[in-house]
Write an enzyme that holds these catalytic residues in place. Structure first.
Site, PDB file in Angstrom:
ATOM      1  N   SER A 159       0.822  -1.202   0.000  1.00  0.00           N
ATOM      2  CA  SER A 159       0.000   0.000   0.000  1.00  0.00           C
ATOM      3  C   SER A 159       0.865   1.266   0.000  1.00  0.00           C
ATOM      4  O   SER A 159       1.753   1.417  -0.832  1.00  0.00           O
ATOM      5  CB  SER A 159      -0.945  -0.050   1.209  1.00  0.00           C
ATOM      6  OG  SER A 159      -1.964   0.900   1.081  1.00  0.00           O
ATOM      7  N   ASP A 360      -8.276  -6.472  -4.952  1.00  0.00           N
ATOM      8  CA  ASP A 360      -8.023  -5.182  -4.314  1.00  0.00           C
ATOM      9  C   ASP A 360      -8.757  -4.079  -5.077  1.00  0.00           C
ATOM     10  O   ASP A 360      -8.721  -4.044  -6.305  1.00  0.00           O
ATOM     11  CB  ASP A 360      -6.523  -4.904  -4.320  1.00  0.00           C
ATOM     12  CG  ASP A 360      -6.145  -3.649  -3.541  1.00  0.00           C
ATOM     13  OD1 ASP A 360      -6.997  -3.106  -2.830  1.00  0.00           O
ATOM     14  OD2 ASP A 360      -4.977  -3.232  -3.643  1.00  0.00           O
ATOM     15  N   HIS A 420      -6.003  -6.560  -0.995  1.00  0.00           N
ATOM     16  CA  HIS A 420      -4.933  -5.603  -0.725  1.00  0.00           C
ATOM     17  C   HIS A 420      -3.825  -6.223   0.119  1.00  0.00           C
ATOM     18  O   HIS A 420      -2.648  -5.974  -0.112  1.00  0.00           O
ATOM     19  CB  HIS A 420      -5.548  -4.400   0.001  1.00  0.00           C
ATOM     20  CG  HIS A 420      -4.686  -3.187   0.046  1.00  0.00           C
ATOM     21  ND1 HIS A 420      -4.275  -2.511  -1.077  1.00  0.00           N
ATOM     22  CD2 HIS A 420      -4.157  -2.503   1.100  1.00  0.00           C
ATOM     23  CE1 HIS A 420      -3.551  -1.457  -0.733  1.00  0.00           C
ATOM     24  NE2 HIS A 420      -3.445  -1.449   0.579  1.00  0.00           N
TER      25      HIS A 420
END
Length: 441
Positions: A159, A360, A420
């Site tokens: 991220s 994601d 994610h």
């Protein structure tokens, strides 16, 4: 309690703290400490030595893991929810990366996790400061632990951690060339990374529409909100763009009945996070993107048994207590792209890997592919000509677990059935990918 679980907990209980302030648990499997990277700014690191039945730690790579947010803690979430040797219940993790590498968790930027600042002006406000702080820590780490200087060193990230990892990797490359940091830097891996924020936001609508999570009306509304973000970015109004990004997420939630940004097939673990009356966007985004990394059970573990085990956390520091300040101080830098940094890394010859989860949303694969196609790297044309290769799921041979392709010093992994947090969703596949990137498979 099973014998394995009991042994694990015994190891946990028997950890000791020596007078130097550096913890050395049973059999020297771990170490941790603080580094003061700026006056009053303290960063916490936690190292697990590789624990392989077939190789010593000096024969295996060193992996540094950087969490997202900004404000998410690697020592907490990355460690106990993703790749560390134990899960949050203190049970052994079968897919821990420690079986194939020494793993260094750093609570980064300052104020994240157990890291802390003594002054309100001690937080980082951009990735340049984040990188500068990390270089101080790495110089200190490799200086004190010379046995790691020749071991291949990789930076893995997730991220917003990927955005920081790219900047850190570039500064580390310069520092090695100048002789100010001694280490064998072998590559950076950018997982579901916030490299080009606008490309992510602009593909939310098409991605959700293609997966039947938006109708025509919803697509128009999400695209409209994304367009507002784009205009702010184009006008270099980055703090405004961050605020409009928050608005765009609310529009997505309203049109999808609260889709989970981290995995479109998974329900939100807690209450739906719609905006509350009078709540500013920083508080809202903290609830959306920082709080999931600080669940009640994980906070109880980190501020209870783990804090006691570590023995060096100042009495006035709470794990995750400064996370909202970390995020708010980075708000003006949040929507800035770092594609140019990745370009520089590739041109310099640094090994760069991009990997992304199929499910994601917040950093969807469509958006990742867009910024990759914008790279100015001279090898891009050759990379684009290649077809991807299928990888079997490690648990279910014959079923595809991922696709990948690699050309010169660039690689891309498409991880199927993962959101994610790829190691949480597809632990065996993530471990195999890590071994491939570090040239162990």
């Amino acid at each position: 309690m099973g014998q394995t679980q009991a042994s694990s907990r015994l190891l946990f209980i028997l950890s000791i703290v020596v007078g130097t302030g550096l913890a050395v648990p049973l059999a020297d499997k771990e170490a941790w400490s603080y580094v003061e990277v700026r006056d009053g700014a303290h960063m916490f690191w936690w190292l697990y030595y590789a624990d392989s039945p077939s190789a010593g730690y000096t024969d295996l790579p060193l992996v540094m893991w950087l969490q997202g947010g900004p404000g998410g803690s690697g020592s907490g979430f990355g460690n106990f929810e993703e790749i560390g040797p134990l899960n949050r219940n203190q049970e052994p993790r079968k897919t821990s990366w420690v079986q194939a590498a020494s793993v260094l968790f750093v609570d980064n930027p300052v104020g994240t996790g157990f890291s802390y600042t003594e002054r309100p002006d001690g937080y980082a406000t951009d990735v340049a400061t984040v990188a500068s702080d990390m270089l101080v820590l790495l110089k200190h780490f490799f200086g004190e632990r010379a046995e790691f200087q020749g071991i291949p060193f990789f930076i893995f990230s997730e991220s917003y951690g990927g955005k920081m990892a790219a900047a850190i990797a570039l500064e580390l490359t310069k520092a090695i060339a100048q002789g100010t940091v001694k280490c064998n830097f072998a590559g950076v891996a950018l997982g579901d990374s916030w490299i080009s924020p606008l490309d992510s936001v602009m593909t939310w609508g098409p991605y959700l529409y293609s997966t039947s999570l938006l109708d025509d009306y919803g697509l128009a509304e999400v695209n409209g909100a994304a367009g507002d973000v784009k205009r702010a970015v184009e006008q270099q109004q980055f703090e405004k763009a961050t605020e409009l990004w928050s608005v765009a997420e609310t529009v997505v939630e309203q049109n999808t009945n609260g889709v989970n940004f981290y995995n479109i097939l998974t329900l939100e673990p807690e209450e739906k996070l719609g905006s509350s009356a009078g709540e500013n966007y920083i508080a809202l985004q903290t609830r959306r993107h920082i709080r999931p990394l600080h669940s009640q059970s994980l906070s109880a573990l980190m501020n209870g048994p783990i804090r006691k085990k570590l023995g060096i956390i100042p009495h006035n520091v709470t794990w995750g207590g400064q996370a909202e300040h970390v995020f708010s101080n980075m708000a003006g830098d949040f929507m800035r792209p770092v594609v140019d940094v990745v370009n520089q890394l590739l041109t310099t010859g640094v090994n760069v890997t991009v990997y992304n989860g199929q499910l994601d949303l917040i950093v969807d694969t469509m958006g990742q592919e867009l910024w990759v196609k914008q790279l100015g790297w001279e090898g891009l044309a050759g990379f684009n000509k290649l077809r991807w290769c299928a990888l079997d799921d490690p648990i279910t041979p014959g079923f595809t677990g991922a696709f990948y392709k690699t050309y010169k010093n660039f690689a891309f992994y498409w991880i199927l059935r993962a959101g994610h947090m790829i190691p949480s969703d597809q632990g065996p596949m993530a471990l195999q990918m890590m071994k491939m990137i570090t040239q162990q498979a």
